[in-house]
Design an enzyme around this catalytic site. Structure first.
Site, PDB file in Angstrom:
ATOM      1  N   LYS A   1      -2.102  -1.623  -3.672  1.00  0.00           N
ATOM      2  CA  LYS A   1      -2.686  -0.444  -3.795  1.00  0.00           C
ATOM      3  C   LYS A   1      -2.107   0.656  -3.751  1.00  0.00           C
ATOM      4  O   LYS A   1      -1.077   0.697  -2.874  1.00  0.00           O
ATOM      5  CB  LYS A   1      -3.859  -0.424  -2.539  1.00  0.00           C
ATOM      6  CG  LYS A   1      -4.677   0.864  -2.502  1.00  0.00           C
ATOM      7  CD  LYS A   1      -5.329   0.663  -0.819  1.00  0.00           C
ATOM      8  CE  LYS A   1      -6.343   1.893  -0.717  1.00  0.00           C
ATOM      9  NZ  LYS A   1      -7.387   1.874   0.564  1.00  0.00           N
TER      10      LYS A   1
ATOM     11  N   LYS B   1       0.742  -1.285   0.115  1.00  0.00           N
ATOM     12  CA  LYS B   1      -0.048  -0.116  -0.146  1.00  0.00           C
ATOM     13  C   LYS B   1       1.012   1.250   0.036  1.00  0.00           C
ATOM     14  O   LYS B   1       1.675   1.568   1.105  1.00  0.00           O
ATOM     15  CB  LYS B   1      -1.004  -0.187   1.303  1.00  0.00           C
ATOM     16  CG  LYS B   1      -1.761   1.205   1.275  1.00  0.00           C
ATOM     17  CD  LYS B   1      -2.700   1.164   2.481  1.00  0.00           C
ATOM     18  CE  LYS B   1      -3.822   2.660   2.512  1.00  0.00           C
ATOM     19  NZ  LYS B   1      -4.560   2.490   3.500  1.00  0.00           N
TER      20      LYS B   1
ATOM     21  N   ARG C   1       1.035  10.048   5.604  1.00  0.00           N
ATOM     22  CA  ARG C   1       1.385   8.663   6.171  1.00  0.00           C
ATOM     23  C   ARG C   1       2.691   8.110   5.684  1.00  0.00           C
ATOM     24  O   ARG C   1       2.639   6.878   5.416  1.00  0.00           O
ATOM     25  CB  ARG C   1       0.273   7.946   5.989  1.00  0.00           C
ATOM     26  CG  ARG C   1      -1.076   8.535   6.438  1.00  0.00           C
ATOM     27  CD  ARG C   1      -2.352   7.543   6.076  1.00  0.00           C
ATOM     28  NE  ARG C   1      -3.480   7.945   6.959  1.00  0.00           N
ATOM     29  CZ  ARG C   1      -4.450   8.467   6.446  1.00  0.00           C
ATOM     30  NH1 ARG C   1      -4.571   8.549   5.215  1.00  0.00           N
ATOM     31  NH2 ARG C   1      -5.654   8.732   7.134  1.00  0.00           N
TER      32      ARG C   1
ATOM     33  N   GLU D   1       7.770  -7.178   1.748  1.00  0.00           N
ATOM     34  CA  GLU D   1       6.321  -7.063   2.510  1.00  0.00           C
ATOM     35  C   GLU D   1       5.508  -8.263   2.316  1.00  0.00           C
ATOM     36  O   GLU D   1       4.693  -8.960   3.150  1.00  0.00           O
ATOM     37  CB  GLU D   1       5.417  -5.881   2.132  1.00  0.00           C
ATOM     38  CG  GLU D   1       6.183  -4.347   2.469  1.00  0.00           C
ATOM     39  CD  GLU D   1       5.930  -4.248   3.864  1.00  0.00           C
ATOM     40  OE1 GLU D   1       5.377  -5.099   4.862  1.00  0.00           O
ATOM     41  OE2 GLU D   1       6.522  -3.145   4.322  1.00  0.00           O
TER      42      GLU D   1
ATOM     43  N   TYR E   1     -14.878   1.392  -7.232  1.00  0.00           N
ATOM     44  CA  TYR E   1     -16.409   2.106  -7.006  1.00  0.00           C
ATOM     45  C   TYR E   1     -17.405   1.725  -8.122  1.00  0.00           C
ATOM     46  O   TYR E   1     -18.642   2.007  -7.865  1.00  0.00           O
ATOM     47  CB  TYR E   1     -16.069   3.136  -6.818  1.00  0.00           C
ATOM     48  CG  TYR E   1     -15.124   3.502  -5.555  1.00  0.00           C
ATOM     49  CD1 TYR E   1     -15.961   3.341  -4.333  1.00  0.00           C
ATOM     50  CD2 TYR E   1     -13.953   3.621  -5.590  1.00  0.00           C
ATOM     51  CE1 TYR E   1     -14.669   3.520  -3.329  1.00  0.00           C
ATOM     52  CE2 TYR E   1     -12.953   3.891  -4.681  1.00  0.00           C
ATOM     53  CZ  TYR E   1     -13.506   3.927  -3.279  1.00  0.00           C
ATOM     54  OH  TYR E   1     -12.720   4.224  -2.156  1.00  0.00           O
TER      55      TYR E   1
ATOM     56  N   SER F   1      -9.712   5.722  -5.184  1.00  0.00           N
ATOM     57  CA  SER F   1     -10.555   7.249  -5.310  1.00  0.00           C
ATOM     58  C   SER F   1     -10.307   7.821  -6.617  1.00  0.00           C
ATOM     59  O   SER F   1     -11.117   8.464  -7.391  1.00  0.00           O
ATOM     60  CB  SER F   1     -10.798   7.763  -4.150  1.00  0.00           C
ATOM     61  OG  SER F   1      -9.753   8.275  -3.471  1.00  0.00           O
TER      62      SER F   1
ATOM     63  N   ARG G   1     -10.373  10.980   1.142  1.00  0.00           N
ATOM     64  CA  ARG G   1     -10.353  11.558   2.292  1.00  0.00           C
ATOM     65  C   ARG G   1     -11.503  12.196   2.525  1.00  0.00           C
ATOM     66  O   ARG G   1     -12.081  12.576   3.607  1.00  0.00           O
ATOM     67  CB  ARG G   1      -9.233  12.541   2.313  1.00  0.00           C
ATOM     68  CG  ARG G   1      -7.859  12.129   2.089  1.00  0.00           C
ATOM     69  CD  ARG G   1      -6.980  11.537   3.254  1.00  0.00           C
ATOM     70  NE  ARG G   1      -6.006  10.578   2.691  1.00  0.00           N
ATOM     71  CZ  ARG G   1      -4.690  10.999   2.660  1.00  0.00           C
ATOM     72  NH1 ARG G   1      -4.456  12.109   2.546  1.00  0.00           N
ATOM     73  NH2 ARG G   1      -3.950  10.005   2.011  1.00  0.00           N
TER      74      ARG G   1
END
Length: 332
Positions: free
Chosen positions: A254, A202, A223, A239, A319, A280, A212
């Protein structure tokens, strides 16, 4: 004038493109409704659904409208639903994330009861929607995210979501050791059949912007101390090794389209299913470009999804899941 026509017996790849029926027959990759997972947002204080400005066609739901939309997705054949919650009250540790009467846990139960086994109910397991500071974990005294203290909260959240009825938990926080902590908590509490979806790669991406708005993030800053650097590819494979060793049942890459190379490498190496999240910003770019007349909307949507499948995604969070599932059914 020279004659450049091919000699008899020459190889002509165009033969396999000559009609829709032939193209369909030799297609290397196909989309299915069951490959699609619909992310959904439920907000505790709403009295009616609210459309997002940055993601036209996507809504923050009330509990009732969430259940209605979940049924529509299940009716369309969508493979899964990933639920996100927006609580009325946030605090420093995100305590509403594991409260039995918290909005996300109530939503998990309501949706699970509504759709039964017709689709898979999943829950986002992260604290960013629930904390007053907007980070994905609890903070240390110096303001940094305390990795190990956060794991304790994730464990509580995992058990609460499993009790509420979630079949898959999406570990999106990118804390070191999160898969092991959640797997241990679930097994200890008797939820050995609950599936752990590790967000293995990610990235700290600019394309999260509209999300957001969707969760009304309180984040100040970024982040980058826990999400991956977009410049790094090999790190994703490290990972992956860790998440597999800790017991991840499914792994995630992602965002989607900006990281097709990472997705392909993870898919080639992973012995467990690999998913991708078409986030998004990817959604918004297509929607706003289509509204401006720059692209043909549905062909563009389908092309982006096929690209993720081609790169190795076994399932895709998008979505557009319900709409695309309906389109695919009509084209059968």
């Amino acid at each position: 004038m020279s004659d450049y026509s091919l000699a008899p017996g020459s190889i002509r790849p165009r033969r396999l493109r000559s009609s829709p029926a032939i193209r369909r027959l030799v297609s290397e990759h196909r989309l299915h409704a069951a490959d699609l997972v619909l992310p959904m947002f439920v907000k505790e204080t709403l009295t009616e659904p609210s459309e997002l400005q940055g993601m036209p066609g996507v809504f923050q739901h009330t509990l009732d409208s969430l259940v209605t939309a979940a049924r529509e997705a299940a009716d369309a054949g969508v493979g899964g639903l990933m639920l996100f919650g927006i609580p009325a009250v946030r605090d420093e540790i995100g305590s509403q994330a594991w409260a039995p009467d918290g909005i996300l846990n109530r939503a998990i139960t309501a949706v699970s009861e509504a759709v039964g086994d017709r689709t898979v109910v999943m829950a986002d397991l992260c604290l960013d929607e629930f904390t007053s500071h907007g980070h994905c974990g609890v903070l240390a005294a110096d303001g940094s995210v305390d990795n190990d203290a956060t794991l304790n909260r994730y464990a509580e959240m995992a058990v609460a979501q499993a009790r509420a009825g979630a079949a898959v938990l999406g570990l999106s926080g990118m804390m070191d050791g999160q898969v092991a902590a959640v797997r241990h908590a679930l097994d200890t509490a008797g939820f050995t059949d609950v599936i752990v979806l590790g967000y293995t790669a990610k990235y700290s991406s600019a394309f999260y912007g509209p999300f957001r708005e969707a969760v009304e993030s309180q984040l100040q800053g970024d982040r980058r101390t826990y999400q991956q650097d977009p410049a790094n590819g090999r790190e994703a494979m490290r990972e992956l090794e860790l998440d597999l060793a800790e017991g991840a049942d499914i792994v995630m890459v992602k965002p989607g389209l900006p990281y097709l190379d990472v997705l392909a490498e993870v898919a080639q190496a992973s012995p467990v299913p690999v998913w991708s999240y078409q986030i998004s910003g990817e959604y918004a770019m297509v929607e706003f470009a289509a509204r401006a007349g720059a692209i043909d909307r549905m062909p563009a949507i389908l092309e982006t999804l096929v690209a993720l499948k081609r790169a190795g995604a076994d399932a895709i969070l998008t979505y557009w899941a319900t709409e695309v599932a309906s389109v695919l059914e009509r084209r059968r």
